[in-house]
Design an enzyme around this catalytic site. Structure first.
Site, short mmCIF file in Angstrom:
data_model
loop_
_atom_site.label_atom_id
_atom_site.label_comp_id
_atom_site.label_asym_id
_atom_site.label_seq_id
_atom_site.Cartn_x
_atom_site.Cartn_y
_atom_site.Cartn_z
N GLU A 76 0.82 -1.22 0.00
CA GLU A 76 0.00 0.00 0.00
C GLU A 76 0.85 1.26 0.00
OE1 GLU A 76 -3.61 -1.74 2.76
OE2 GLU A 76 -1.73 -1.19 3.70
N ASP A 247 -7.51 -4.89 9.00
CA ASP A 247 -7.12 -3.65 8.32
C ASP A 247 -7.02 -3.83 6.82
OD1 ASP A 247 -4.91 -5.26 8.28
OD2 ASP A 247 -3.51 -3.79 9.11
P1 NAD Z 1 2.56 -10.54 13.69
O1 NAD Z 1 2.40 -11.51 12.57
O2 NAD Z 1 3.93 -10.21 14.18
O3 NAD Z 1 1.69 -11.01 14.95
C1 NAD Z 1 0.37 -11.46 14.85
C2 NAD Z 1 0.10 -12.46 15.97
O4 NAD Z 1 -1.28 -12.82 15.93
C3 NAD Z 1 0.93 -13.75 15.84
O5 NAD Z 1 1.68 -13.95 17.02
C4 NAD Z 1 -0.15 -14.83 15.64
O6 NAD Z 1 0.20 -16.07 16.23
C5 NAD Z 1 -1.36 -14.19 16.32
N1 NAD Z 1 -2.65 -14.73 15.91
C6 NAD Z 1 -3.08 -15.03 14.64
N2 NAD Z 1 -4.34 -15.50 14.68
C7 NAD Z 1 -4.72 -15.49 15.99
C8 NAD Z 1 -5.90 -15.86 16.67
N3 NAD Z 1 -6.96 -16.34 16.02
N4 NAD Z 1 -5.97 -15.71 18.03
C9 NAD Z 1 -4.89 -15.23 18.71
N5 NAD Z 1 -3.72 -14.88 18.12
C10 NAD Z 1 -3.64 -15.00 16.78
O7 NAD Z 1 1.81 -9.21 13.17
P2 NAD Z 1 1.94 -7.72 13.75
O8 NAD Z 1 3.00 -6.95 13.03
O9 NAD Z 1 1.96 -7.76 15.24
O10 NAD Z 1 0.55 -7.13 13.25
C11 NAD Z 1 -0.65 -7.60 13.81
C12 NAD Z 1 -1.81 -7.11 12.99
O11 NAD Z 1 -1.93 -5.70 13.09
C13 NAD Z 1 -1.69 -7.42 11.50
O12 NAD Z 1 -2.94 -7.89 11.04
C14 NAD Z 1 -1.33 -6.10 10.88
O13 NAD Z 1 -1.76 -6.02 9.53
C15 NAD Z 1 -2.09 -5.17 11.78
N6 NAD Z 1 -1.57 -3.79 11.84
C16 NAD Z 1 -2.49 -2.81 11.88
C17 NAD Z 1 -2.07 -1.50 11.97
C18 NAD Z 1 -3.08 -0.39 12.08
O14 NAD Z 1 -2.73 0.77 12.01
N7 NAD Z 1 -4.34 -0.72 12.31
C19 NAD Z 1 -0.70 -1.19 11.97
C20 NAD Z 1 0.22 -2.23 11.96
C21 NAD Z 1 -0.23 -3.54 11.90
#
Ligand code: NAD
Length: 371
Positions: A76, A247
């Protein structure tokens, strides 16, 4: 309305007359900067800049981010401008990356002077995105969470998790954190990293267990599907939900029934309708943008038993504010290199001549080398 600082006030990094040299903050430079300032202070200061920029919302160019989707994830671009500075972020979201030993989210971004179009900063934004996302979450919770909430549940304990925890400690006074992740190794990592943070951290074996007694629930999981991290029966009255992980189109975390019971708050609604939890709702379902709450145009939490939901997707103005913060730090914390990014011929029209002079210099030095 708070007046924006002039662009020049945030432009100490490049030497005058060397506008072609652009300060570049690498991952190493960002780590040095954040360690010098302190992560909690950095997020508190970024939150203050985000609030300052949200309060002057009408001044910004706004557009939903430009997304390129694939089976593996999304790439993006997120642009915005306040008329004095222009910024954009490149960011990806690839939930399957983790299994390959790669980050789910990586990013870099740029700030430019609108008057000349010249870049004034190029920066890594993988760490900066984690800081700004957590700062935004805690800022929203300050307006929406039940007063005095001291316990937060966090479902998803990956890369964003510790930043979220520390921002909520610094900005919202969270004292206790209850953690759950489908991968116990992620929870163990989070417990380890937060030891000594001042938070009481409790690892849990289910999402249901984690949310017991929590006034704030943060969902920050990564899965490219309509997931149901929270179901309706798990959510009691009066809590604040900080939904960070949904997101992208087709990537959500909350059951639709929760949304029907909640007062929903967004960053920039046209983007959130595409990417956020509310993609599950009718396109005219009422929501409130956070800038309206911050400027007093709309109420935040209005009843103790109200369920408030911050449907976080991440908006360009937050990245703009975060880049502004980095830029303003460079005079005191010069953890940057200067990149020769912009062509700078002696005569601006003689770009080709610059190339010819370089060719002549190269030939001369090759000749000298041959003697
Ligand atoms: P990451 O992959 O490092 O961590 C995600 C965690 O979620 C992993 O440890 C995984 O095991 C866990 N997980 C997956 N499915 C699960 C479930 N059903 N129940 C419990 N735990 C579960 O990712 P990250 O960098 O920490 O990002 C997390 C999320 O936040 C992503 O979806 C990312 O796109 C989103 N994000 C959003 C924003 C925003 O501004 N809203 C900004 C950054 C990241």
């Amino acid at each position: 309305m708070t007046a924006p600082p002039p662009a020049s006030a945030a432009a100490p990094a490049s030497a005058p007359g060397r506008l072609n040299l652009v300060p570049f903050v690498s991952v190493d430079g960002m780590m040095r900067l954040v360690l010098a300032v302190g992560a909690e202070r950095a997020m508190t200061e970024i939150a203050a800049l985000i609030e300052e920029d949200f309060r002057r919302w009408p001044e910004f160019d706004k557009t939903p981010r430009v997304a390129s989707h694939s089976a593996a994830g999304v790439i993006e671009l997120m642009p915005t401008s306040d008329g004095a500075l222009y910024g954009f972020k490149y960011v990806n979201g690839h939930p399957s990356n983790m299994r390959r030993g790669l980050q789910t989210v990586t990013a870099f971004g740029l700030l430019a002077d609108v008057a000349t179009g010249y870049p004034v900063l190029l920066s890594e934004m993988t760490i900066l995105t984690a800081l700004r996302t957590a700062a935004m979450s805690a800022l929203a919770a300050r307006h929406l969470a039940p007063p005095g909430a001291g316990v937060m549940a966090m479902i998803g304990n990956g890369a964003q998790a510790e930043f979220q925890a520390l921002a909520f400690r610094a900005l919202c006074g969270i004292r206790e954190l209850r953690l759950y992740d489908i991968d116990p190794a992620a929870t163990a990592k989070c417990v380890r990293n937060l030891a000594g943070s001042g938070l009481t951290v409790t690892p849990c074996t289910s999402a249901e267990q984690a949310i017991l007694g929590a006034g704030i629930v943060t969902t920050v999981t990564a899965d490219k599907q309509y997931a149901t991290i929270l179901t309706d029966n798990m959510v009691g009255p009066g809590i604040h939900i900080n939904a960070v992980g949904g997101d992208c189109p087709g990537k959500t975390e909350l059951h639709r029934d929760i949304l029907m019971r909640a007062a929903i708050f967004t960053e920039y609604t046209p983007q959130t309708r595409i990417e956020g939890e509310i993609q599950q709702l009718a396109p005219d379902h009422p929501v409130t943008e956070l800038w309206e709450v911050m400027t007093g145009r709309a109420p935040g939490r209005s009843r103790p038993d109200q369920i408030t939901l911050f449907d976080s997707v991440g908006f360009a103005i937050e990245d703009f504010s975060a880049l502004r913060w980095v830029h303003a730090q460079l005079a005191r914390h010069p953890h940057f290199q200067e990149l020769d990014m912009i062509a700078d011929p002696d005569d601006p029209r003689d770009l080709y001549g610059m190339l010819m002079r370089a060719a002549a210099r190269n030939a001369a030095s090759a000749g000298e080398g041959g003697m």
